[in-house]
Design a protein around this motif. Structure first.
Motif, PDB file in Angstrom:
ATOM      1  N   TYR A  82       7.584  -0.010 -12.813  1.00 15.24           N
ATOM      2  CA  TYR A  82       7.963   1.393 -12.994  1.00 15.24           C
ATOM      3  C   TYR A  82       7.903   1.806 -14.451  1.00 15.24           C
ATOM      4  CZ  TYR A  82       9.426   2.056  -8.167  1.00 15.24           C
ATOM      5  OH  TYR A  82       9.452   2.199  -6.812  1.00 15.24           O
ATOM      6  N   ARG A 138      -4.431   1.519  -9.118  1.00 11.85           N
ATOM      7  CA  ARG A 138      -4.665   2.467  -8.022  1.00 11.85           C
ATOM      8  C   ARG A 138      -5.682   3.524  -8.408  1.00 11.85           C
ATOM      9  NH1 ARG A 138       0.493   2.818  -5.272  1.00 11.85           N
ATOM     10  NH2 ARG A 138       0.908   0.634  -4.793  1.00 11.85           N
ATOM     11  N   ASP A 171      -2.065  -4.411  -8.119  1.00  7.39           N
ATOM     12  CA  ASP A 171      -2.206  -3.238  -7.273  1.00  7.39           C
ATOM     13  C   ASP A 171      -1.671  -1.998  -7.970  1.00  7.39           C
ATOM     14  OD1 ASP A 171      -0.202  -1.910  -4.656  1.00  7.39           O
ATOM     15  OD2 ASP A 171      -2.274  -1.399  -5.123  1.00  7.39           O
ATOM     16  N   GLU A 172      -0.403  -2.098  -8.422  1.00  9.59           N
ATOM     17  CA  GLU A 172       0.271  -0.893  -8.908  1.00  9.59           C
ATOM     18  C   GLU A 172      -0.453  -0.246 -10.084  1.00  9.59           C
ATOM     19  OE1 GLU A 172       3.029   0.527  -7.662  1.00  9.59           O
ATOM     20  OE2 GLU A 172       3.698  -0.967  -6.225  1.00  9.59           O
ATOM     21  N   PHE A 192      12.391   3.757  -3.864  1.00  7.45           N
ATOM     22  CA  PHE A 192      11.054   3.669  -3.287  1.00  7.45           C
ATOM     23  C   PHE A 192      10.564   5.039  -2.846  1.00  7.45           C
ATOM     24  CE2 PHE A 192      11.311  -0.750  -3.646  1.00  7.45           C
ATOM     25  CZ  PHE A 192      12.497  -1.222  -3.105  1.00  7.45           C
ATOM     26  N   HIS A 194       5.298  -4.862  -1.529  1.00  8.64           N
ATOM     27  CA  HIS A 194       4.918  -6.018  -2.350  1.00  8.64           C
ATOM     28  C   HIS A 194       6.051  -7.032  -2.409  1.00  8.64           C
ATOM     29  CE1 HIS A 194       0.997  -5.074  -3.927  1.00  8.64           C
ATOM     30  NE2 HIS A 194       1.379  -3.876  -4.296  1.00  8.64           N
ATOM     31  N   LEU A 195       7.245  -6.544  -2.682  1.00 12.02           N
ATOM     32  CA  LEU A 195       8.386  -7.458  -2.794  1.00 12.02           C
ATOM     33  C   LEU A 195       8.697  -8.087  -1.442  1.00 12.02           C
ATOM     34  CD1 LEU A 195      10.685  -5.337  -5.109  1.00 12.02           C
ATOM     35  CD2 LEU A 195       9.367  -7.352  -5.741  1.00 12.02           C
ATOM     36  N   ASP A 235       7.869   4.050  -5.512  1.00 14.44           N
ATOM     37  CA  ASP A 235       6.653   3.701  -4.782  1.00 14.44           C
ATOM     38  C   ASP A 235       7.009   2.892  -3.541  1.00 14.44           C
ATOM     39  OD1 ASP A 235       4.135   3.130  -3.943  1.00 14.44           O
ATOM     40  OD2 ASP A 235       3.647   1.787  -5.606  1.00 14.44           O
ATOM     41  N   GLY A 256      -3.035   1.782   1.287  1.00 17.24           N
ATOM     42  CA  GLY A 256      -3.247   2.574   0.076  1.00 17.24           C
ATOM     43  C   GLY A 256      -3.187   1.716  -1.168  1.00 17.24           C
ATOM     44  N   GLN A 257      -3.073   0.418  -0.946  1.00 16.42           N
ATOM     45  CA  GLN A 257      -3.167  -0.548  -2.035  1.00 16.42           C
ATOM     46  C   GLN A 257      -4.534  -0.390  -2.695  1.00 16.42           C
ATOM     47  OE1 GLN A 257      -1.888  -5.027  -1.703  1.00 16.42           O
ATOM     48  NE2 GLN A 257      -3.910  -4.829  -0.849  1.00 16.42           N
ATOM     49  N   LEU A 287       5.153   1.318  -1.737  1.00 17.76           N
ATOM     50  CA  LEU A 287       4.382   0.076  -1.718  1.00 17.76           C
ATOM     51  C   LEU A 287       5.041  -1.016  -2.541  1.00 17.76           C
ATOM     52  CD1 LEU A 287       2.188   1.373  -0.095  1.00 17.76           C
ATOM     53  CD2 LEU A 287       0.532   0.442  -1.679  1.00 17.76           C
ATOM     54  N   LEU A 288       5.866  -0.623  -3.498  1.00 21.15           N
ATOM     55  CA  LEU A 288       6.565  -1.657  -4.248  1.00 21.15           C
ATOM     56  C   LEU A 288       7.468  -2.459  -3.323  1.00 21.15           C
ATOM     57  CD1 LEU A 288       7.282  -2.994  -6.913  1.00 21.15           C
ATOM     58  CD2 LEU A 288       9.080  -1.309  -7.195  1.00 21.15           C
TER      59      LEU A 288
END
Lengths: 226, 120, 550
Positions: free
Chosen positions: A53, B100, B96-97, C236, C249-250, C243, C311-312, C245-246
């Motif tokens: 982030y 994008r 990934d993050e 999130f 991932h975790l 996100d 969407g990765q 998607l985070l």
């Protein structure tokens, strides 16, 4: 390896699933290090999220970081480093066969530093944040720039330092038990394993704070114009 | 290893008080340094320096206060494994993050450049 | 194998009758009793998790759904997944067979930290209680994957209670893994070097690595999810820069290695069964040992294959796809080595061997279909369909559950001192095999044809295959109930087993059945390698005297 020889004179604290004291000692140390690895991954999940982030919302996170006061973070870092020193000296006292009074002295000093850390945090950081309305989910009244990102930063600030503080509290509990055990003459140069492995835990909690201080308080710098 | 250390063996290396005190002062100095450097404009390098100092402080605590310097190879592997796995988690999530928005995947070493510039 | 010790044919004092009373069980530090406590708990959780599955299959007989509203159906598949994954499969072999056998196989008196072991069980019970409470008061409908924003912002179900149950059970498994790692490193008998260990121990060691490295991450992830849900802070939530998607991932950083937690112990069991029932040394011992470690390591870098269509980024997708192909290699190595072990072995087909053979075939199918899913392009078509459901049931049920049952049957004489009726066991194994394939093979076809998963209704053209699958499920259910009956019966009425009814190699077979509380009266000294079965003499052919051909 016959039973009789192994069961010679075992010091207090010997656990009979082991064959020798040395084996028990090594198992205890390895166990604590493995536990610390789980803690690395546990805090690590938050560190990973924070890193991502921060990379995605750099300006907001810097703005949020500037809401924190470096002097309290730095003071707390100094306090924890002192507590690590006193903890190491407590273990060393047991290792070298000092009187239990000396061991207890260093343990209590460690606890004082730990409590000081928590007290400073609660009174001068978290309580003030609550009054200022920058505690997400509980009292959020922030009107400055980058509000969503700043809220995200403050979320992570409270989660990470909160999780850390919980570990400190647990550590204080452990130290209390150690003080009682020392007072009851449980430790000697042959057997001080609980002190040693609790020390590993305590130092780990200190290391987490070292990184929290750098990542939460100092990112983006504190120079004018940052 | 199946050999057991004998009773009373490997009781733990006793570190001299002077070593502890030296490490203590190094840690205090490191804290002062990292705090001070934050007030100097180094642009991107602020983060690098802060992290480098933090890692150094961590090494001092791990090696001396936690006795890793005097510990077995197995202990060192355990510690390294912990950090390595943390590294996997951060790196692959970032893969990934932070990518994008890529439209064309860069070739070769150019793949790494955007990572570095996003993180620091 | 070990220094000789006189083994009585039936031991009068053993871990089962050493103490009586419920306190002696609930406050035990004996790893064998703790293994049995787990056995009881997870058997219960298996049937609890099976109920929603039966209900779902009954519901899916009709294209428009025969029994439930979609909201209820969502709760059924969520409950089934959560209970089966977290409260049955993850602890199944490690906590029951692992706890029971690891000290026995390495010549130790107990695990390194017996009190932590008991605490693990209590944590499991507390976690399971939270999950059961939440299920009985309405359950969750988020899927076992808890994806936000649905789970954090929109679902009106007991997400926090279930997440808390999983969180607590996670600590149970962390402590178990920690215990096993230290036990295996530090408590092996003299002479028992790493490369003389049974392969079950290698598999359990690799599994424990995953427990220790992966589980803390899902713990902290569920904490974050719970915080978002309770405090309404958008960790999130894209609206505030978060996100979703985070979370994924975790979540998958743990949950993918978790599936290897589920399969690796099963592979360890199969290695034991294949050698015992072909009376032959394992082919390629070090390959099998290292493949366990490789699976554990590589499993941590492939999680993104669960996120190809979320969407990765394409870049990440490429990386994860390549690595996912890599992880198939060590699994294949094991299958080759088991097959080579079977070749020219002296094979017998008792129930444990039937389960092992079933495992090899079904795991191969499940594993190969995983490659379809690791490949980006085909995954786009197959993701979210019944193909995935069939794939993971082949590996987890056709693989892990079969191995679990095989292991339970193989070590049952050691655990209880009694033999079960092998005829009934073989019948049950056959019924399970047939029922399983009838349930899940049609699902591969359904998935390929496009039937989505987690849907309460489906297009009418898929009905025949769905009915086949539901019919198979009833057969499978019966198959699972039969062992409950004869295994329980055998505890009281089964013939007394000696120390080594299978004439197998392994330290656990050198002590009485059931073992005494302290396991070994004298710690053995190990001088030979694992699976040291006598090798048959090479045949001599009469037309070429003196020349031996193997």
């Amino acid at each position: 390896m016959s039973e009789l020889a192994a069961h010679g004179a075992h010091p207090p604290g010997f656990a009979h699933q082991f064959e020798t004291v040395g084996q028990q000692r090594e198992a205890g140390r390895l166990g604590m290090w493995v536990f610390l690895v789980t803690e690395i991954l546990f805090f690590g999940g938050m560190f990973a999220s924070y890193t991502i982030y921060r990379a995605l919302h750099y300006e907001s996170f810097v703005t949020g970081s500037h809401l924190l006061e470096v002097k309290f973070g730095a003071t707390n870092t100094y306090v924890l480093i002192c507590s690590s020193l006193t903890m190491a000296l407590a273990i060393r006292s047991a290792q070298t066969g000092k009187r239990k009074g000396q061991i207890i002295f260093w343990l209590i000093l460690t606890m004082i530093f730990g409590a000081l850390f928590l007290g400073l945090k609660l009174r001068f950081e978290w309580y003030r944040d609550y009054i200022d309305g920058i505690v997400p989910g509980i009292n959020w009244a922030y009107n400055g720039p980058h509000a969503p990102g700043v809220q995200m930063f403050m979320c992570f600030y409270f989660f990470m330092t909160g999780l850390h503080a919980l570990h400190m509290v647990a550590g204080l509990g452990v130290l209390t038990v150690l003080v009682i055990m020392t007072a009851r003459n449980k430790f000697s140069p042959e057997y001080y394993a609980p002190l040693e492995i609790s020390g590993l835990y305590w130092h780990f909690v200190d290391i987490v704070w070292i990184f929290l201080f750098a990542l939460l308080y100092l990112i983006g710098g504190r120079y004018p114009g940052s | 290893m199946s050999e057991h250390t004998e009773q009373g063996g490997n009781a733990g290396h006793v570190v001299p008080v002077s070593t502890y005190v030296l490490v203590f002062f190094a840690l205090m100095a490191g804290t002062a340094l990292t705090t001070g450097v934050a007030y100097i404009d180094l642009g991107r390098w602020n983060t690098v320096v802060a992290l480098a100092i933090a890692v150094t402080k961590m090494m001092l605590v791990v090696l001396f206060f936690m006795h890793a310097k005097y510990a077995t190879g197995l202990t060192r592997i355990v510690i390294l494994a912990g950090f390595f796995w943390l590294g996997i988690m951060i790196t692959l999530s970032c893969s990934d993050e932070l990518t994008r928005t890529w439209e064309i995947v860069p070739k070769g070493w150019n793949m790494i450049v955007p990572f570095v510039s996003r993180l620091f | 194998m070990s220094t000789a010790q006189a083994v009585p044919a039936e031991s009068s004092v053993n871990y089962l009758n050493a103490n009586y009373g419920i306190k002696s069980w609930l406050l035990t530090f004996d790893h064998k009793r703790i293994g049995l406590l787990y056995l009881a708990s997870i058997t219960l959780m298996f049937f609890v998790g099976g109920v929603p599955a039966v209900l779902m299959r009954l519901h899916l007989i009709e294209p428009q759904g025969a029994l439930f509203e979609p909201e209820t159906y969502n709760k059924l598949f969520s409950t089934h997944g959560i209970i089966m994954v977290f409260f049955f499969l993850v602890p199944s072999i490690p906590a029951t067979l692992g706890n029971f056998l690891i000290p026995l196989m390495i010549g130790a008196r107990d695990v390194a930290f017996p009190k932590l072991n008991l605490m693990s069980w209590y944590l499991f019970i507390i976690g399971a209680s939270f999950a059961l409470y939440a299920t009985l008061s309405g359950g969750v409908d988020t899927g076992w994957t808890f994806y936000p924003p649905y789970s954090s912002s929109y679902s009106q179900t007991h997400v926090v209670a279930v997440a808390l149950g999983v969180f607590i059970a996670g600590f149970s498994s962390i402590l178990t893994g920690l215990n096993f790692i230290v036990t295996i490193h530090k408590m092996r008998a003299p002479g028992l070097t790493w490369f003389r260990l049974p392969l079950f121990i290698w598999a359990m060691y690799a599994t424990s690595l995953i427990f220790v490295l992966g589980t803390p991450v899902i713990a902290v992830t569920l904490l974050l999810l719970g915080a978002e849900r309770i405090l309404h802070v958008g960790i999130f939530d894209p609206a505030v820069g978060g996100d979703p998607l985070l979370f994924q991932h975790l979540f998958w950083f743990y949950s993918h290695p978790a599936v290897y937690i589920m399969i690796l112990p099963g592979m360890g069991v199969v290695s034991e069964l294949v050698t015992a029932f072909s009376r032959k040394k394992i082919f390629g011992y070090s390959f099998v040992a290292f493949s366990s470690l490789s699976i554990a390591v590589i499993s941590f870098v492939v999680w993104g294959h669960h996120m190809f269509v979320t969407g990765q980024s394409v870049y990440a997708g490429l990386v994860f796809s390549v690595l996912s192909f890599l992880v198939a290699i060590p699994s294949a190595i094991k299958v080759f080595n088991w097959t080579a072990t079977l070749y020219r072995g002296s094979i017998s087909y008792e129930a444990p061997m039937l389960y092992a053979l079933g495992f090899i075939g079904l795991f191969t199918i499940g594993g190969l279909t995983g490659l379809f899913l690791a490949s980006l392009a085909t995954d786009v078509h197959l993701n979210g369909t019944y193909f995935i459901v069939a794939h993971f049931h082949y590996v987890m049920v056709g693989g892990a559950v079969m191995a679990y049952l095989g292991g339970i049957h193989y070590w049952w004489p050691k655990i209880t001192g009694r033999l079960y009726p092998d005829l009934w066991a073989r019948i049950a194994a056959a019924i399970i095999f047939i029922g399983f394939n009838l349930t899940f093979f049609p699902q591969f076809i359904l998935g390929y044809l496009g039937m989505p998963r987690r849907y309460a209704v489906y297009p009418a053209e898929f009905q025949v295959l769905n009915v086949m699958s539901s019919a198979g499920a009833s057969i499978l259910g019966i198959g699972y109930l039969i062992p409950l009956i004869y295994l329980t019966w055998s505890m009281r009425y089964g013939p007394v087993a000696g120390p080594n009814p299978w004439k197998a190699k392994g330290l656990e077979w050198t002590i009485p059945s059931p073992p005494p509380t302290e396991n070994f009266t004298e710690i053995p000294i190990v001088t030979e390698e694992a699976y040291n079965y006598p090798v048959a003499e090479p045949r001599k052919y009469p037309d070429t005297p003196g020349v031996a051909r193997v």
